[in-house]
Design an enzyme around this catalytic site. Structure first.
Site, PDB file in Angstrom:
ATOM      1  N   ARG A 128      42.045   6.406  70.109  1.00 29.54           N
ATOM      2  CA  ARG A 128      43.447   5.634  70.161  1.00 29.54           C
ATOM      3  C   ARG A 128      44.224   6.555  70.992  1.00 29.54           C
ATOM      4  NH1 ARG A 128      48.648   5.685  68.304  1.00 29.54           N
ATOM      5  NH2 ARG A 128      49.780   3.537  68.689  1.00 29.54           N
ATOM      6  N   SER A 161      45.079  -4.911  62.897  1.00 31.18           N
ATOM      7  CA  SER A 161      46.105  -4.448  61.890  1.00 31.18           C
ATOM      8  C   SER A 161      47.188  -5.689  61.374  1.00 31.18           C
ATOM      9  CB  SER A 161      46.954  -3.484  62.795  1.00 31.18           C
ATOM     10  OG  SER A 161      46.325  -2.215  63.304  1.00 31.18           O
ATOM     11  N   LYS A 197      52.649   7.864  64.281  1.00 33.23           N
ATOM     12  CA  LYS A 197      52.649   6.329  64.924  1.00 33.23           C
ATOM     13  C   LYS A 197      54.345   6.078  64.829  1.00 33.23           C
ATOM     14  CE  LYS A 197      50.802   2.080  65.732  1.00 33.23           C
ATOM     15  NZ  LYS A 197      50.043   0.639  65.242  1.00 33.23           N
TER      16      LYS A 197
END
Length: 215
Positions: free
Chosen positions: A43, A112, A140
Protein backbone atom coordinates in the site's frame (compact mmCIF):
# COMPACT_ATOMS: atom_id res chain seq x y z
CA UNK A 1 -16.48 -20.77 2.39
CA UNK A 2 -14.38 -18.50 0.20
CA UNK A 3 -13.37 -20.00 -3.16
CA UNK A 4 -9.89 -18.62 -2.48
CA UNK A 5 -8.87 -19.81 1.02
CA UNK A 6 -6.05 -17.85 2.61
CA UNK A 7 -4.34 -17.78 5.99
CA UNK A 8 -5.20 -14.28 7.19
CA UNK A 9 -3.89 -14.66 10.74
CA UNK A 10 -1.00 -12.18 10.49
CA UNK A 11 -1.55 -9.70 7.70
CA UNK A 12 1.22 -7.14 7.17
CA UNK A 13 0.34 -3.88 5.40
CA UNK A 14 3.54 -2.20 4.25
CA UNK A 15 4.00 1.53 4.78
CA UNK A 16 6.67 3.21 2.62
CA UNK A 17 7.40 5.95 5.15
CA UNK A 18 7.70 3.69 8.19
CA UNK A 19 9.75 1.12 6.28
CA UNK A 20 12.12 3.69 4.75
CA UNK A 21 11.14 3.39 1.11
CA UNK A 22 10.99 0.48 -1.35
CA UNK A 23 14.15 -1.31 -0.22
CA UNK A 24 13.03 -1.12 3.39
CA UNK A 25 9.60 -2.47 2.45
CA UNK A 26 11.10 -5.48 0.70
CA UNK A 27 13.47 -6.13 3.61
CA UNK A 28 10.65 -5.83 6.14
CA UNK A 29 8.39 -8.11 4.11
CA UNK A 30 11.11 -10.75 3.84
CA UNK A 31 11.82 -10.71 7.58
CA UNK A 32 8.12 -10.79 8.42
CA UNK A 33 7.43 -13.69 6.06
CA UNK A 34 10.34 -15.64 7.55
CA UNK A 35 8.96 -15.13 11.05
CA UNK A 36 5.26 -15.82 10.74
CA UNK A 37 3.48 -13.22 8.62
CA UNK A 38 0.93 -14.97 6.42
CA UNK A 39 -0.07 -12.18 4.00
CA UNK A 40 1.69 -9.03 2.79
CA UNK A 41 -0.09 -6.07 1.24
CA UNK A 42 1.62 -3.35 -0.75
CA UNK A 43 0.00 0.00 0.00
CA UNK A 44 1.57 3.27 -1.16
CA UNK A 45 -1.17 5.77 -2.08
CA UNK A 46 1.24 8.58 -3.00
CA UNK A 47 3.41 6.59 -5.39
CA UNK A 48 3.55 6.75 -9.19
CA UNK A 49 2.75 3.57 -11.12
CA UNK A 50 6.37 2.75 -12.03
CA UNK A 51 7.36 2.61 -8.37
CA UNK A 52 4.35 0.43 -7.58
CA UNK A 53 5.34 -1.95 -10.36
CA UNK A 54 9.03 -2.19 -9.49
CA UNK A 55 8.37 -2.70 -5.80
CA UNK A 56 5.65 -5.27 -6.43
CA UNK A 57 8.03 -7.30 -8.60
CA UNK A 58 10.68 -7.21 -5.85
CA UNK A 59 8.15 -8.12 -3.16
CA UNK A 60 6.80 -11.05 -5.10
CA UNK A 61 10.31 -12.45 -5.50
CA UNK A 62 11.07 -11.91 -1.81
CA UNK A 63 7.89 -13.62 -0.62
CA UNK A 64 7.92 -16.57 -3.03
CA UNK A 65 10.29 -18.79 -0.97
CA UNK A 66 7.91 -18.53 1.99
CA UNK A 67 4.69 -19.11 0.08
CA UNK A 68 3.28 -15.85 1.44
CA UNK A 69 0.74 -14.19 -0.89
CA UNK A 70 1.21 -10.63 -2.12
CA UNK A 71 -1.89 -8.43 -2.13
CA UNK A 72 -1.93 -5.11 -3.99
CA UNK A 73 -3.98 -2.28 -2.52
CA UNK A 74 -6.37 -0.79 -5.08
CA UNK A 75 -4.03 -0.89 -8.12
CA UNK A 76 -5.63 -3.65 -10.17
CA UNK A 77 -3.43 -2.99 -13.19
CA UNK A 78 -0.27 -3.43 -11.12
CA UNK A 79 -1.64 -6.64 -9.61
CA UNK A 80 -2.29 -8.05 -13.07
CA UNK A 81 1.05 -6.89 -14.43
CA UNK A 82 3.05 -8.72 -11.74
CA UNK A 83 0.61 -11.63 -11.36
CA UNK A 84 0.05 -10.81 -7.70
CA UNK A 85 -2.06 -13.13 -5.58
CA UNK A 86 -4.82 -10.60 -5.05
CA UNK A 87 -6.18 -7.11 -4.63
CA UNK A 88 -7.64 -5.22 -1.70
CA UNK A 89 -10.07 -2.34 -2.28
CA UNK A 90 -11.65 0.25 -0.03
CA UNK A 91 -15.05 1.90 -0.10
CA UNK A 92 -13.83 4.71 -2.39
CA UNK A 93 -11.78 2.51 -4.70
CA UNK A 94 -12.83 0.48 -7.71
CA UNK A 95 -16.10 -1.30 -6.78
CA UNK A 96 -15.40 -4.87 -5.69
CA UNK A 97 -17.64 -6.36 -8.38
CA UNK A 98 -15.58 -4.58 -11.04
CA UNK A 99 -12.35 -5.56 -9.36
CA UNK A 100 -13.47 -9.20 -9.39
CA UNK A 101 -14.37 -8.99 -13.06
CA UNK A 102 -10.91 -7.69 -13.88
CA UNK A 103 -8.82 -9.98 -11.70
CA UNK A 104 -10.77 -13.14 -12.51
CA UNK A 105 -11.94 -15.90 -10.16
CA UNK A 106 -8.63 -17.30 -8.93
CA UNK A 107 -7.12 -14.20 -7.33
CA UNK A 108 -7.93 -13.08 -3.79
CA UNK A 109 -10.21 -10.08 -3.32
CA UNK A 110 -10.44 -8.19 -0.04
CA UNK A 111 -12.71 -5.29 0.88
CA UNK A 112 -12.52 -2.75 3.70
CA UNK A 113 -15.63 -2.08 5.80
CA UNK A 114 -16.13 0.08 8.87
CA UNK A 115 -19.87 -0.09 9.56
CA UNK A 116 -22.96 -2.28 9.36
CA UNK A 117 -24.18 -0.26 6.38
CA UNK A 118 -20.98 -0.97 4.44
CA UNK A 119 -21.18 -4.62 5.44
CA UNK A 120 -24.70 -4.85 4.07
CA UNK A 121 -23.44 -3.72 0.67
CA UNK A 122 -20.76 -6.37 0.25
CA UNK A 123 -21.33 -8.16 -3.08
CA UNK A 124 -20.61 -11.75 -4.02
CA UNK A 125 -17.05 -12.40 -5.06
CA UNK A 126 -15.30 -10.91 -2.02
CA UNK A 127 -13.01 -13.40 -0.24
CA UNK A 128 -12.38 -11.57 3.03
CA UNK A 129 -13.15 -8.32 4.81
CA UNK A 130 -10.85 -5.88 6.56
CA UNK A 131 -12.79 -4.23 9.39
CA UNK A 132 -11.76 -1.20 11.38
CA UNK A 133 -10.10 0.79 12.59
CA UNK A 134 -10.74 -1.04 15.84
CA UNK A 135 -8.26 0.99 17.87
CA UNK A 136 -7.02 4.53 17.19
CA UNK A 137 -4.41 4.58 14.44
CA UNK A 138 -1.96 7.14 13.13
CA UNK A 139 -0.85 5.30 10.00
CA UNK A 140 -3.92 6.15 7.90
CA UNK A 141 -4.94 9.82 8.26
CA UNK A 142 -8.28 9.36 6.46
CA UNK A 143 -9.37 6.38 8.58
CA UNK A 144 -12.81 6.37 10.20
CA UNK A 145 -13.04 6.80 13.99
CA UNK A 146 -12.01 3.79 16.05
CA UNK A 147 -14.95 1.40 16.46
CA UNK A 148 -13.85 -0.60 19.50
CA UNK A 149 -13.87 -4.34 20.05
CA UNK A 150 -17.63 -4.65 20.65
CA UNK A 151 -18.51 -3.06 17.30
CA UNK A 152 -15.93 -5.24 15.60
CA UNK A 153 -17.48 -8.33 17.16
CA UNK A 154 -20.87 -7.25 15.82
CA UNK A 155 -19.50 -7.03 12.28
CA UNK A 156 -17.92 -10.46 12.58
CA UNK A 157 -21.18 -11.96 13.77
CA UNK A 158 -23.10 -10.42 10.88
CA UNK A 159 -21.13 -12.02 8.05
CA UNK A 160 -20.03 -15.46 6.94
CA UNK A 161 -16.88 -14.02 5.37
CA UNK A 162 -13.57 -14.17 7.23
CA UNK A 163 -12.83 -10.83 8.88
CA UNK A 164 -9.44 -9.27 9.56
CA UNK A 165 -9.21 -6.58 12.23
CA UNK A 166 -7.17 -3.48 11.44
CA UNK A 167 -6.25 -0.27 13.18
CA UNK A 168 -3.80 0.30 16.03
CA UNK A 169 -3.15 -3.40 16.58
CA UNK A 170 -0.04 -4.83 18.21
CA UNK A 171 0.94 -7.89 20.23
CA UNK A 172 -0.39 -6.36 23.43
CA UNK A 173 -3.96 -5.74 22.25
CA UNK A 174 -4.76 -8.37 19.61
CA UNK A 175 -6.09 -11.06 21.98
CA UNK A 176 -9.58 -9.50 22.39
CA UNK A 177 -9.96 -9.40 18.61
CA UNK A 178 -9.40 -13.13 18.20
CA UNK A 179 -11.75 -13.72 21.09
CA UNK A 180 -14.31 -11.65 19.17
CA UNK A 181 -13.97 -13.91 16.13
CA UNK A 182 -11.29 -12.26 14.02
CA UNK A 183 -9.74 -14.56 11.44
CA UNK A 184 -6.64 -12.41 11.55
CA UNK A 185 -5.11 -9.07 12.41
CA UNK A 186 -3.68 -6.55 9.96
CA UNK A 187 -0.77 -4.55 11.28
CA UNK A 188 1.35 -1.69 10.00
CA UNK A 189 3.45 0.06 12.66
CA UNK A 190 3.61 -3.06 14.84
CA UNK A 191 6.14 -4.38 12.29
CA UNK A 192 7.00 -1.59 9.85
CA UNK A 193 9.64 0.75 11.24
CA UNK A 194 10.33 -1.39 14.30
CA UNK A 195 14.01 -1.67 15.27
CA UNK A 196 13.77 -5.44 14.78
CA UNK A 197 10.90 -6.39 12.40
CA UNK A 198 11.68 -10.09 12.77
CA UNK A 199 11.34 -9.96 16.55
CA UNK A 200 8.17 -7.85 16.29
CA UNK A 201 6.64 -10.38 13.91
CA UNK A 202 7.51 -13.27 16.21
CA UNK A 203 5.87 -11.53 19.17
CA UNK A 204 2.64 -11.21 17.20
CA UNK A 205 2.89 -14.77 15.90
CA UNK A 206 3.23 -16.18 19.40
CA UNK A 207 0.21 -14.27 20.62
CA UNK A 208 -1.87 -15.38 17.62
CA UNK A 209 -0.95 -19.03 18.20
CA UNK A 210 -2.65 -18.90 21.58
CA UNK A 211 -5.94 -19.04 19.69
CA UNK A 212 -7.30 -22.00 17.67
CA UNK A 213 -7.12 -21.59 13.87
CA UNK A 214 -10.91 -21.59 13.56
CA UNK A 215 -11.20 -18.32 15.50
Amino acid sequence: MSPNPIDLSLYLVLDPDLCGGPEGMVRTARLAAANGATVVQLRAPDWKKRQWLETAVALKAALAPFGVPLIINDQVDVALAVDADGVHVGQDDLPPAEARRLIGPRRILGLSVSSAAELAGVPDGVDYLGAGPVYPTGTKPDAAPASGVDSFAGLVAATALPVVAIGGIHAGNCAPLFAAGARGVAVVSAICGQPDPARATLALRRKIEEFPPSC
